[in-house]
Design a protein around this motif. Structure first.
Motif, PDB file in Angstrom:
ATOM      1  N   LYS A 187     -30.591  64.974  47.876  1.00 34.08           N
ATOM      2  CA  LYS A 187     -31.215  66.238  48.264  1.00 34.08           C
ATOM      3  C   LYS A 187     -32.274  65.933  49.312  1.00 34.08           C
ATOM      4  O   LYS A 187     -32.921  64.882  49.258  1.00 34.08           O
ATOM      5  N   VAL A 188     -32.446  66.851  50.281  1.00 32.63           N
ATOM      6  CA  VAL A 188     -33.448  66.637  51.318  1.00 32.63           C
ATOM      7  C   VAL A 188     -34.572  67.662  51.174  1.00 32.63           C
ATOM      8  O   VAL A 188     -34.342  68.809  50.759  1.00 32.63           O
ATOM      9  N   PHE A 189     -35.776  67.236  51.524  1.00 39.93           N
ATOM     10  CA  PHE A 189     -36.958  68.083  51.391  1.00 39.93           C
ATOM     11  C   PHE A 189     -37.836  67.920  52.634  1.00 39.93           C
ATOM     12  O   PHE A 189     -38.105  66.808  53.077  1.00 39.93           O
ATOM     13  N   VAL A 190     -38.273  69.060  53.181  1.00 38.88           N
ATOM     14  CA  VAL A 190     -39.203  69.041  54.312  1.00 38.88           C
ATOM     15  C   VAL A 190     -40.308  70.051  54.055  1.00 38.88           C
ATOM     16  O   VAL A 190     -40.277  71.177  54.550  1.00 38.88           O
ATOM     17  N   GLU A 197     -45.042  65.185  49.203  1.00 38.84           N
ATOM     18  CA  GLU A 197     -44.612  64.140  50.130  1.00 38.84           C
ATOM     19  C   GLU A 197     -45.693  63.124  50.460  1.00 38.84           C
ATOM     20  O   GLU A 197     -45.400  61.939  50.650  1.00 38.84           O
ATOM     21  N   LYS A 198     -46.943  63.562  50.548  1.00 40.63           N
ATOM     22  CA  LYS A 198     -47.988  62.650  51.020  1.00 40.63           C
ATOM     23  C   LYS A 198     -48.241  61.489  50.055  1.00 40.63           C
ATOM     24  O   LYS A 198     -48.238  60.328  50.483  1.00 40.63           O
ATOM     25  N   PRO A 199     -48.441  61.735  48.759  1.00 42.64           N
ATOM     26  CA  PRO A 199     -48.596  60.590  47.859  1.00 42.64           C
ATOM     27  C   PRO A 199     -47.331  59.750  47.735  1.00 42.64           C
ATOM     28  O   PRO A 199     -47.397  58.537  47.522  1.00 42.64           O
ATOM     29  N   GLU A 246     -47.286  57.380  50.598  1.00 41.30           N
ATOM     30  CA  GLU A 246     -48.178  56.261  50.283  1.00 41.30           C
ATOM     31  C   GLU A 246     -47.461  55.253  49.390  1.00 41.30           C
ATOM     32  O   GLU A 246     -47.510  54.037  49.622  1.00 41.30           O
ATOM     33  N   ALA A 247     -46.767  55.754  48.380  1.00 42.05           N
ATOM     34  CA  ALA A 247     -46.038  54.873  47.467  1.00 42.05           C
ATOM     35  C   ALA A 247     -44.907  54.131  48.166  1.00 42.05           C
ATOM     36  O   ALA A 247     -44.564  53.000  47.803  1.00 42.05           O
ATOM     37  N   ALA A 248     -44.335  54.763  49.215  1.00 41.99           N
ATOM     38  CA  ALA A 248     -43.217  54.158  49.946  1.00 41.99           C
ATOM     39  C   ALA A 248     -43.680  53.219  51.060  1.00 41.99           C
ATOM     40  O   ALA A 248     -42.849  52.666  51.783  1.00 41.99           O
ATOM     41  N   GLY A 249     -44.994  53.047  51.201  1.00 38.30           N
ATOM     42  CA  GLY A 249     -45.506  52.123  52.194  1.00 38.30           C
ATOM     43  C   GLY A 249     -45.592  52.679  53.602  1.00 38.30           C
ATOM     44  O   GLY A 249     -45.852  51.934  54.548  1.00 38.30           O
ATOM     45  N   ILE A 250     -45.403  54.006  53.770  1.00 36.96           N
ATOM     46  CA  ILE A 250     -45.489  54.625  55.095  1.00 36.96           C
ATOM     47  C   ILE A 250     -46.916  54.552  55.621  1.00 36.96           C
ATOM     48  O   ILE A 250     -47.166  54.352  56.806  1.00 36.96           O
ATOM     49  N   GLY A 251     -47.865  54.736  54.734  1.00 38.49           N
ATOM     50  CA  GLY A 251     -49.281  54.747  55.083  1.00 38.49           C
ATOM     51  C   GLY A 251     -50.077  55.058  53.837  1.00 38.49           C
ATOM     52  O   GLY A 251     -49.627  54.783  52.715  1.00 38.49           O
ATOM     53  N   TRP A 252     -51.233  55.663  54.007  1.00 41.79           N
ATOM     54  CA  TRP A 252     -52.048  56.026  52.848  1.00 41.79           C
ATOM     55  C   TRP A 252     -52.674  57.388  53.103  1.00 41.79           C
ATOM     56  O   TRP A 252     -52.801  57.821  54.252  1.00 41.79           O
ATOM     57  N   GLN A 253     -53.018  58.085  52.044  1.00 39.45           N
ATOM     58  CA  GLN A 253     -53.707  59.362  52.190  1.00 39.45           C
ATOM     59  C   GLN A 253     -55.161  59.082  52.525  1.00 39.45           C
ATOM     60  O   GLN A 253     -55.906  58.517  51.725  1.00 39.45           O
ATOM     61  N   GLY A 254     -55.562  59.493  53.722  1.00 41.71           N
ATOM     62  CA  GLY A 254     -56.923  59.244  54.161  1.00 41.71           C
ATOM     63  C   GLY A 254     -57.928  60.141  53.461  1.00 41.71           C
ATOM     64  O   GLY A 254     -57.581  60.978  52.625  1.00 41.71           O
ATOM     65  N   LEU A 274     -43.554  64.484  57.887  1.00 42.45           N
ATOM     66  CA  LEU A 274     -42.914  63.805  56.766  1.00 42.45           C
ATOM     67  C   LEU A 274     -41.702  64.584  56.261  1.00 42.45           C
ATOM     68  O   LEU A 274     -41.697  65.812  56.239  1.00 42.45           O
ATOM     69  N   GLY A 275     -40.696  63.852  55.857  1.00 44.87           N
ATOM     70  CA  GLY A 275     -39.533  64.421  55.189  1.00 44.87           C
ATOM     71  C   GLY A 275     -39.077  63.443  54.127  1.00 44.87           C
ATOM     72  O   GLY A 275     -39.463  62.265  54.145  1.00 44.87           O
ATOM     73  N   ALA A 276     -38.279  63.898  53.185  1.00 46.34           N
ATOM     74  CA  ALA A 276     -37.860  63.025  52.086  1.00 46.34           C
ATOM     75  C   ALA A 276     -36.409  63.266  51.713  1.00 46.34           C
ATOM     76  O   ALA A 276     -35.911  64.401  51.769  1.00 46.34           O
ATOM     77  N   ILE A 277     -35.745  62.183  51.347  1.00 49.62           N
ATOM     78  CA  ILE A 277     -34.403  62.241  50.765  1.00 49.62           C
ATOM     79  C   ILE A 277     -34.528  61.736  49.333  1.00 49.62           C
ATOM     80  O   ILE A 277     -34.920  60.582  49.100  1.00 49.62           O
ATOM     81  N   VAL A 278     -34.237  62.602  48.402  1.00 46.54           N
ATOM     82  CA  VAL A 278     -34.281  62.228  46.986  1.00 46.54           C
ATOM     83  C   VAL A 278     -32.851  61.965  46.538  1.00 46.54           C
ATOM     84  O   VAL A 278     -31.932  62.724  46.874  1.00 46.54           O
TER      85      VAL A 278
END
Length: 379
Positions: A136-139, A146-148, A151-159, A175-179
């Motif tokens: 499933k895709v989410f935008v 998506e933001k946390p 962070e968990a996926a190593g993209i960056g961190w929540q400032g 940001l977008g996500a594929i679950v």
């Protein structure tokens, strides 16, 4: 649980990363769907504090939003992708052009939901074919945090401004996500790297951060000029300046942005007509012209009346007497929120003119809030 064969995982992940880059994604990371057990507590605390303002949908969807597996119990892995939208110029420069509007960088192009979703679907299809798993895709529009997860996926961190910060792209990532039900190898989470810097907190025009990493949306100009449906509260009108859609101040001052300029291969380009549009032109748009001008833009979603409200606040802050006719022309608008903003704008630019018009305008005005604006109290 559906898993890919061990021998196929490295090849599949390589194909996904290569295809993601070809599709214009600049960041790619994977996290386990159960990687952030702290999300329910964080969400519940923010809702309890009332920081969500009028965004009732946050609480209404809280049960599914608290955790990815509450949204989809079969989820095992999440691929988080980021697309660089960093600006070519200083997005705060237009704040000094008081007779023009300042539009948030993310809204100067086509709606990012439309840009990203189709590309996510293509990438998700590749994952489904290669793994046999469901996807499933989410935008941003679904109850997925998506933001946390980024962070968990190593993209960056929540400032400290709550937005994802990347060492490579600063604060400028869509940001977008594929679950998926596939169990994929996860990347290491990214450690918070803001250090002692608090530029994003100190620059905020409305002091919307009660503490680092905490945002009170009720004070945030982006919330107020996009999500808030009524009149802009009086205490936030002057700080709003000429920000007619969103506010990038806290993003723009992030020192990590200096690296974003080195990574522009697939960066989205802004529409030239949205970089510093003239307030007089925007105020003259009727509903049909508004819809045509902002077709494909996220700005269209707030509607014509809310947009005019924002433009009028900017007109009132402009100090430009040439914009008096633009404000006066909207005093009789059918929408009460627009009329109220027009009264305020005219009062700021020409108090005597507003006083001269007041009696006649009040004769036919039935909306109590607009009538209160005609009190013309000094700012």
């Amino acid at each position: 649980m559906i898993t890919t064969g061990i021998a196929n995982i490295p090849r599949l992940m390589g194909e996904l990363r290569t295809r993601a880059k070809a599709l214009g994604f600049d960041a790619f990371g994977v996290t386990d769907a159960a990687a952030r057990p702290d999300l329910p507590q964080k969400l519940d605390a923010a809702i309890a504090e009332g920081w969500m303002g009028e965004m009732d949908w946050m609480e209404a969807t809280a049960d599914r939003r608290r955790h990815p597996q509450a949204l989809w119990p079969d989820a095992r892995s999440i691929i988080v992708l980021g697309m660089n939208y960093g600006p070519d110029t200083d997005p705060m420069a237009t704040l000094e052009a008081a007779s023009c509007g300042t539009i948030s960088v993310y809204a100067r192009n086509r709606d990012y939901h439309d840009i990203i979703k189709g590309r996510l679907k293509e990438l998700a299809g590749l994952l489904a074919r290669g793994s046999g798993a469901d996807v499933k895709v989410f935008v941003d529009t679904a109850p997925l945090m998506e933001k946390p997860l980024a962070e968990a996926a190593g993209i960056g961190w929540q400032g400290k401004h709550s937005v994802v910060v990347s060492r490579t792209f600063g604060s400028w990532l869509f940001l977008g996500a594929i679950v998926t039900t596939a169990q994929l190898p996860a990347d290491d989470p990214h450690a918070e790297s803001c250090g002692s810097c608090r530029r994003c907190l100190d620059i905020c025009p409305t002091d919307a951060f009660p503490a680092p990493f905490r945002l009170d949306a009720r004070k945030c100009l982006s919330y107020l000029n996009i999500e808030h449906k009524g009149a802009i509260p009086p205490q936030f009108r002057k700080p709003m300046g000429n920000r007619i859609y969103g506010c990038d101040d806290c993003l723009a001052v992030c020192p990590w942005n200096k690296f974003a300029s080195q990574s522009r291969e697939a960066k989205l380009q802004a529409r030239a007509d949205l970089e510093a549009p003239r307030l007089c032109d925007l105020a003259a748009l009727d509903d049909a012209a508004f819809r045509a001008h902002f077709a494909g833009s996220p700005i269209k979603r707030i509607g014509h009346a809310r947009f005019l409200r924002n433009v009028l606040i900017a007109i009132g802050n402009s100090g430009d007497a040439a914009l008096i006719p633009s404000a006066e022309a909207l005093l009789g608008h059918e929408d009460a929120v627009v009329r109220g903003a027009a009264v305020w704008a005219l009062g700021q630019l020409d108090h005597d003119r507003a006083l001269w018009l007041r009696e006649g305008m009040l004769r036919d005005e039935t909306d109590i809030e607009v009538r209160s604006e005609w009190a013309l109290e000094p700012a």
